[in-house]
Structure formats: C-alpha cells, structure tokens
Design a protein around this motif. Structure first.
Motif, PDB file in Angstrom:
ATOM      1  N   LYS A  44       0.941  -1.173   0.135  1.00  0.00           N
ATOM      2  CA  LYS A  44      -0.112   0.158  -0.086  1.00  0.00           C
ATOM      3  C   LYS A  44       0.931   1.293   0.228  1.00  0.00           C
ATOM      4  CE  LYS A  44      -4.115  -1.967   2.109  1.00  0.00           C
ATOM      5  NZ  LYS A  44      -4.970  -1.896   3.512  1.00  0.00           N
ATOM      6  N   SER A  45       1.994   1.338   0.868  1.00  0.00           N
ATOM      7  CA  SER A  45       2.842   2.622   0.804  1.00  0.00           C
ATOM      8  C   SER A  45       3.428   2.611  -0.635  1.00  0.00           C
ATOM      9  CB  SER A  45       3.914   2.400   1.862  1.00  0.00           C
ATOM     10  OG  SER A  45       4.781   1.215   1.599  1.00  0.00           O
ATOM     11  N   LEU A  46       3.723   1.624  -1.318  1.00  0.00           N
ATOM     12  CA  LEU A  46       4.377   1.734  -2.539  1.00  0.00           C
ATOM     13  C   LEU A  46       3.287   2.303  -3.604  1.00  0.00           C
ATOM     14  CD1 LEU A  46       6.519  -1.415  -2.873  1.00  0.00           C
ATOM     15  CD2 LEU A  46       7.531   1.054  -2.679  1.00  0.00           C
ATOM     16  N   LYS A  47       2.134   1.769  -3.619  1.00  0.00           N
ATOM     17  CA  LYS A  47       1.151   2.191  -4.445  1.00  0.00           C
ATOM     18  C   LYS A  47       0.899   3.648  -4.228  1.00  0.00           C
ATOM     19  CE  LYS A  47      -3.259   1.035  -6.214  1.00  0.00           C
ATOM     20  NZ  LYS A  47      -4.679   0.046  -6.072  1.00  0.00           N
ATOM     21  N   LYS A  48       0.676   4.281  -2.903  1.00  0.00           N
ATOM     22  CA  LYS A  48       0.655   5.790  -2.861  1.00  0.00           C
ATOM     23  C   LYS A  48       1.818   6.502  -3.044  1.00  0.00           C
ATOM     24  CE  LYS A  48      -2.720   4.769   1.147  1.00  0.00           C
ATOM     25  NZ  LYS A  48      -3.040   4.782   2.460  1.00  0.00           N
ATOM     26  N   ALA A  49       3.047   5.809  -3.116  1.00  0.00           N
ATOM     27  CA  ALA A  49       4.418   6.612  -3.600  1.00  0.00           C
ATOM     28  C   ALA A  49       4.525   6.631  -5.112  1.00  0.00           C
ATOM     29  CB  ALA A  49       5.294   6.021  -2.693  1.00  0.00           C
ATOM     30  N   ARG A  50       3.526   6.325  -5.833  1.00  0.00           N
ATOM     31  CA  ARG A  50       3.598   6.200  -7.363  1.00  0.00           C
ATOM     32  C   ARG A  50       3.964   7.901  -7.757  1.00  0.00           C
ATOM     33  NH1 ARG A  50      -0.710   3.941 -11.210  1.00  0.00           N
ATOM     34  NH2 ARG A  50      -2.141   5.624  -9.914  1.00  0.00           N
ATOM     35  N   TRP A  51       3.092   8.953  -7.367  1.00  0.00           N
ATOM     36  CA  TRP A  51       3.130  10.310  -7.790  1.00  0.00           C
ATOM     37  C   TRP A  51       4.469  10.875  -7.081  1.00  0.00           C
ATOM     38  CZ3 TRP A  51       0.326  11.119 -11.613  1.00  0.00           C
ATOM     39  CH2 TRP A  51      -1.177  10.441 -11.414  1.00  0.00           C
ATOM     40  N   ALA A  52       5.201  10.507  -6.112  1.00  0.00           N
ATOM     41  CA  ALA A  52       6.431  11.015  -5.545  1.00  0.00           C
ATOM     42  C   ALA A  52       7.419  10.488  -6.280  1.00  0.00           C
ATOM     43  CB  ALA A  52       6.484  10.241  -4.150  1.00  0.00           C
ATOM     44  N   LEU A  53       7.483   9.296  -6.995  1.00  0.00           N
ATOM     45  CA  LEU A  53       8.436   8.843  -7.877  1.00  0.00           C
ATOM     46  C   LEU A  53       8.378   9.473  -9.312  1.00  0.00           C
ATOM     47  CD1 LEU A  53       7.989   4.751  -7.099  1.00  0.00           C
ATOM     48  CD2 LEU A  53       9.944   6.402  -6.406  1.00  0.00           C
ATOM     49  N   TRP A  54       7.245   9.810  -9.637  1.00  0.00           N
ATOM     50  CA  TRP A  54       7.332  10.447 -11.094  1.00  0.00           C
ATOM     51  C   TRP A  54       7.572  11.802 -11.309  1.00  0.00           C
ATOM     52  CZ3 TRP A  54       1.764   8.144 -13.134  1.00  0.00           C
ATOM     53  CH2 TRP A  54       2.038   6.837 -13.389  1.00  0.00           C
ATOM     54  N   LYS A  55       7.270  12.506 -10.166  1.00  0.00           N
ATOM     55  CA  LYS A  55       7.285  14.125  -9.971  1.00  0.00           C
ATOM     56  C   LYS A  55       8.851  14.365 -10.008  1.00  0.00           C
ATOM     57  CE  LYS A  55       4.510  16.795  -7.532  1.00  0.00           C
ATOM     58  NZ  LYS A  55       3.648  17.258  -6.526  1.00  0.00           N
ATOM     59  N   ARG A  56       9.383  15.590 -10.393  1.00  0.00           N
ATOM     60  CA  ARG A  56      10.544  16.113 -10.340  1.00  0.00           C
ATOM     61  C   ARG A  56      10.693  16.442  -8.836  1.00  0.00           C
ATOM     62  NH1 ARG A  56      10.499  20.657 -14.673  1.00  0.00           N
ATOM     63  NH2 ARG A  56       8.543  21.494 -13.264  1.00  0.00           N
ATOM     64  N   PRO A  57      11.891  16.474  -8.375  1.00  0.00           N
ATOM     65  CA  PRO A  57      12.282  16.738  -7.021  1.00  0.00           C
ATOM     66  C   PRO A  57      11.804  18.170  -6.686  1.00  0.00           C
ATOM     67  CG  PRO A  57      14.164  15.752  -7.969  1.00  0.00           C
ATOM     68  CD  PRO A  57      13.219  16.029  -9.086  1.00  0.00           C
ATOM     69  N   GLU A  58      12.166  19.212  -7.635  1.00  0.00           N
ATOM     70  CA  GLU A  58      11.715  20.538  -7.008  1.00  0.00           C
ATOM     71  C   GLU A  58      10.131  20.840  -6.995  1.00  0.00           C
ATOM     72  OE1 GLU A  58      12.898  20.552 -11.354  1.00  0.00           O
ATOM     73  OE2 GLU A  58      13.300  19.712  -9.597  1.00  0.00           O
ATOM     74  N   ASP A  59       9.443  19.552  -7.287  1.00  0.00           N
ATOM     75  CA  ASP A  59       7.841  19.844  -7.361  1.00  0.00           C
ATOM     76  C   ASP A  59       7.190  18.972  -6.492  1.00  0.00           C
ATOM     77  OD1 ASP A  59       7.967  21.483  -9.606  1.00  0.00           O
ATOM     78  OD2 ASP A  59       7.435  19.954 -11.132  1.00  0.00           O
ATOM     79  N   LEU A  60       8.182  18.256  -5.510  1.00  0.00           N
ATOM     80  CA  LEU A  60       7.722  17.437  -4.506  1.00  0.00           C
ATOM     81  C   LEU A  60       6.988  18.148  -3.308  1.00  0.00           C
ATOM     82  CD1 LEU A  60      10.434  14.714  -4.408  1.00  0.00           C
ATOM     83  CD2 LEU A  60       7.998  14.535  -5.278  1.00  0.00           C
ATOM     84  N   THR A  61       5.880  17.607  -2.544  1.00  0.00           N
ATOM     85  CA  THR A  61       5.484  18.210  -1.458  1.00  0.00           C
ATOM     86  C   THR A  61       6.282  17.714  -0.153  1.00  0.00           C
ATOM     87  OG1 THR A  61       3.910  16.193  -1.111  1.00  0.00           O
ATOM     88  CG2 THR A  61       3.023  18.236  -2.257  1.00  0.00           C
ATOM     89  N   GLU A  62       6.170  18.244   1.014  1.00  0.00           N
ATOM     90  CA  GLU A  62       6.787  17.416   2.073  1.00  0.00           C
ATOM     91  C   GLU A  62       6.505  16.035   2.164  1.00  0.00           C
ATOM     92  OE1 GLU A  62       9.108  18.837   3.879  1.00  0.00           O
ATOM     93  OE2 GLU A  62       9.231  20.727   2.639  1.00  0.00           O
ATOM     94  N   HIS A  63       5.121  15.731   2.187  1.00  0.00           N
ATOM     95  CA  HIS A  63       4.819  14.339   2.328  1.00  0.00           C
ATOM     96  C   HIS A  63       5.489  13.339   1.332  1.00  0.00           C
ATOM     97  CE1 HIS A  63       2.480  10.813   3.336  1.00  0.00           C
ATOM     98  NE2 HIS A  63       1.868  10.942   2.151  1.00  0.00           N
ATOM     99  N   GLN A  64       5.502  13.983   0.287  1.00  0.00           N
ATOM    100  CA  GLN A  64       6.387  12.945  -0.842  1.00  0.00           C
ATOM    101  C   GLN A  64       7.685  13.024  -0.918  1.00  0.00           C
ATOM    102  OE1 GLN A  64       4.611  15.400  -4.123  1.00  0.00           O
ATOM    103  NE2 GLN A  64       2.886  14.035  -4.471  1.00  0.00           N
ATOM    104  N   ARG A  65       8.323  14.078  -0.157  1.00  0.00           N
ATOM    105  CA  ARG A  65       9.668  13.829   0.195  1.00  0.00           C
ATOM    106  C   ARG A  65      10.082  12.951   1.167  1.00  0.00           C
ATOM    107  NH1 ARG A  65       9.696  19.670  -0.243  1.00  0.00           N
ATOM    108  NH2 ARG A  65      10.615  20.279  -2.103  1.00  0.00           N
ATOM    109  N   ALA A  66       9.052  12.933   2.114  1.00  0.00           N
ATOM    110  CA  ALA A  66       9.235  11.866   3.235  1.00  0.00           C
ATOM    111  C   ALA A  66       9.223  10.383   2.705  1.00  0.00           C
ATOM    112  CB  ALA A  66       8.062  12.075   4.236  1.00  0.00           C
ATOM    113  N   GLN A  67       8.075  10.200   1.631  1.00  0.00           N
ATOM    114  CA  GLN A  67       7.881   9.139   1.011  1.00  0.00           C
ATOM    115  C   GLN A  67       9.060   8.482   0.163  1.00  0.00           C
ATOM    116  OE1 GLN A  67       4.550  10.111  -1.230  1.00  0.00           O
ATOM    117  NE2 GLN A  67       3.049   8.555  -0.246  1.00  0.00           N
TER     118      GLN A  67
END
Length: 426
Positions: free
Chosen positions: A282-305
C-alpha cells in the motif's frame, strides 16, 4: 423589384453579383418551418456576366439544358426567420468537366447553402461548442462537418500550405476507438498545422512527401518526431539531408515507464505473490506520484515517502535515481552527449532490466536524441497542436468522415480561420 430595394436584399442575404427579382414569405413545412411557420424566399438569378459558367472551373460555356428546374439554397436567417434563395439551375457543357450544373455566385458548386452561411458555420465551429452551432443555425452536426470540409477544400485550392517549409514536426494522434489515427505535420517556424491525414504508416507519410515534391523535400533541414520506425524510414528515404530530432520528453517518458515497471515488480514482491494488499504494498502504491514528479515539485509528504523508499526499497530508489539522472543529462545543453554517455554506462551496470533495455533504445536513437540539444529543438509545438486536436476531436464527435475532422482541425490550427461575413478579418 426596384433597384434600391433589390440592393438592400442582396446586402441582407450576403450575396454578390446577384439580381434579386422578388421576395416573398411562404408557409414553412418540416425542416423549413420557422418560429411562426414562415420562411423568406428570395427569387434570384446570377448577374449577366456570371451566367452560363461551369460550376467547377467558372469558364463560360454553352447551355446544355434546364437541369432539374428551380432549386433552393439555405441563406442566413433573417432575424428569427429562415431564408432561402431560389433560382433556376440549368446545366452547361464544359470542355473540361463535361455537363455540370451552372455556377451561381452565391454558393459553392454542389452546396445547398450560401457562401455566407458556409463561412458563418465554419467560423462558429472553430470558436464554439457543437451544441451552440447546431442550435443557433438549426442544422445537423454532420452537415457542419460537410460544410467545414467544403470550405477547407476552397482554402487548399487558394493557398499553398506547404510553401517555405524547412523545419517540421511529425506525430500521430488517436481520433477514434479501434486504433483510428491521424498523422499530422507541423511547421516549427510558424507553429501552424500544415498537413493531416487519416492513418499512421509509411504510406500515409509518403503521401505528404509526394505532395511536397522532391524539390521542396530537399529544403527540409530538420524533422522532429518520436522513435517510430515508420517515420524514421520515410524521412531517411524522402529527405535524407534533414537532421532527425527526437524530443527529450519522449525519452524521459521511456524512463518513467521503466521506473513504473520496477515499482510494480517491487510492489508484487511486497505482496508475496498472494495477490492481496499488505502495508508495504500500500505504501508503494501511494508513492507512485512521488516517484514520477520532479524533486523541485515534491510536497513535504512526498519527500518523506522518497526517504522511506530509499531506506526500505533500495532497488526502487536506484531506479528513481536513474530516471532523474536521465532527465538531468538531457538538460545539459552542449554537454548532453557526454552526460548521456555517462548515464548509459550507469544504466548498463544497474542490473535493472527495464533500464538496461532503455539504454539500448537510447543508443539506437543516439543521433536523434543528441540532435535535440545540439539544435535546441523539441517536439513541444507538435505536442501542443496534438492537445488542441484532442479537444477538437471531442467536439467533432459524430462526424461520419475523418475528412471533416481534418478540415475542422486545419481551419482551427492551420492559420486560415474563416471570418464572419460582413466583418473584416481579425
């Protein structure tokens, strides 16, 4: 009818070189019915110098016969009442086109609507929604498609759309289910859509170069496209002197697909092959957008993921770093070939099969990929045109013939939008 009144009626009907003999109101019926079951019928004839001309080429010809008698053409509504022009429709004998219906100055050959009506329909179709056009003008949507095709045919005969082409972009776009595609060609210098046809194969693209001709094909200096072999082969065959440029966007898209393949493999391993979700999957499924986005566009939650993935799933994190490394390599400007060569070496040693396959594809298309940086070109203009065509495709749903869709796209994006009758072009 007195000359002053006749002149007013020609202005109201939006016609030229036409003699309005009389006007009458009559009861409408069926499709002709107006709000009070009344239609306006103007009885007209071509001006003397416009009579007995071929409906196709306009050449003055000998009269053949009376044809099928009088007929009507739909004109623009007068207020809320439908209007028609009624006239004789004799046939003439043309040395080139044979026996055809004589030309009338108020309508295109074979049309059932006046020139002003056609131009208004196409202007509205390129600016308004389908429902607006149909309700305002009280015609069927397929009729709109036929009118757009007719008007665009006139533009093609009047304008050389392929003049001055040097840098072009080629792409395909889906316009209907069951793998129905259009091949489109865009001029990089003007940003115009210059050609489109149904199909996405070598024969379709060859028809563009046949139309362009060998002399003008030799003037093409750059061609941007994706990695489709059918495009590359035809370009190499018809304009071998052109530099083929592959858009970096497509290469990054390949890397994103490879990353997603690795993510799914890790995700399936987390489920243990049992087909049921676990906290780790489940954690990997929710992390898909964090993997796809550019580092400069990540939210704090996505950086933690991403930090969690780096610690818990090093293989997936390595795939993420490869994707980002490729993106940065393609943005290295003059140093792109060297940076890309380093990335290829890294991907070969990664032991991640999707990225090993990706580096092979990059090596195969090396010249086209590095040419994008060398010549500062991308397929961005073509992708922008494709986005607009997708919108037009949704609006044009219901057109029976792809020619009508192509005509609407060319009128909207080809730099030759019609203007409303009686107004100056914007």
């Amino acid at each position: 009818m007195r000359r002053a009144i006749a002149s007013i009626w020609t202005r109201l009907l939006g016609v030229e070189h036409t003699v309005v003999a009389s006007v009458e109101a009559e009861e409408g019926n069926g499709a002709e019915a107006g709000p009070w079951d009344v239609v306006i019928v103007a009885h007209a004839r071509p001006a003397k110098r416009r009579r007995q001309r071929c409906g196709v080429c306009g050449r003055r010809c000998a009269r053949f016969d009376n044809g099928e008698g009088r007929r009507r053409w739909r004109a623009l509504d007068l207020g809320v009442v439908r209007a028609f022009i009624e006239a004789d429709a004799p046939r003439v004998s043309c040395p080139e086109h044979g026996v055809v219906v004589a030309h009338v100055p108020w309508a295109r050959h074979g049309a059932g609507h006046t020139l002003a009506f056609d131009d208004t329909v196409t202007w509205l179709a390129t600016h308004c929604s389908k429902t607006t056009v149909v309700q305002l003008l009280r015609i069927g949507w397929r009729t709109v498609g036929g009118i757009c095709a007719r008007v665009w045919s006139d533009v093609e005969q009047r304008v050389d759309l392929l003049a001055g082409l040097t840098r072009v972009g080629i792409d395909e776009i889906s316009y209907k289910r069951h793998h129905k595609y259009l091949t489109v060609v865009v001029d990089h210098d003007s940003g115009r859509l210059v050609w489109a046809a149904a199909g996405r194969d070598k024969e379709t693209l060859r028809s563009f170069f046949d139309l362009l001709g060998p002399e003008r094909s030799a003037k093409i200096t750059h061609v941007s496209a994706d990695a489709a072999d059918w495009i590359a082969k035809v370009v190499a065959e018809r304009c071998p002197q052109a530099v083929r440029v592959m858009d970096p966007f497509h290469v990054v898209q390949w890397a994103t697909d490879a990353l997603d393949t690795v993510r799914r493999e890790v995700w399936n391993a987390e489920r243990g092959g049992k087909g049921r979700a676990t906290p780790g999957s489940k954690s990997l499924k929710k992390a898909r957008w964090a993997l796809w986005k550019r580092p400069e566009d990540l939210t704090e939650h996505q950086r933690a993921q991403l930090e969690f993935i780096a610690k818990a799933h090093p293989v997936l994190h390595r795939a993420y770093l490869l994707k980002e490394g490729l993106r940065l390599a393609l943005k290295s400007g003059p140093d792109t070939p060297e940076a890309l060569l380093d990335w290829v070496s890294w991907a070969r040693r990664s032991r991640l099969e999707p990225f090993v396959k990706l580096q092979r594809a990059i090596v195969k298309h090396w010249d086209a990929i590095t040419a994008a940086a060398e010549h500062s070109m991308s397929n961005g203009i073509v992708e922008s045109i494709n986005t607009k065509i997708r919108l037009i495709t949704r609006m044009a749903f219901g057109f029976k013939d792809p020619a009508a869709l192509i005509a609407l796209a060319m009128l909207s994006l080809g730099g030759h939008r019609p203007h409303l009758p009686g107004r100056q072009a914007a």
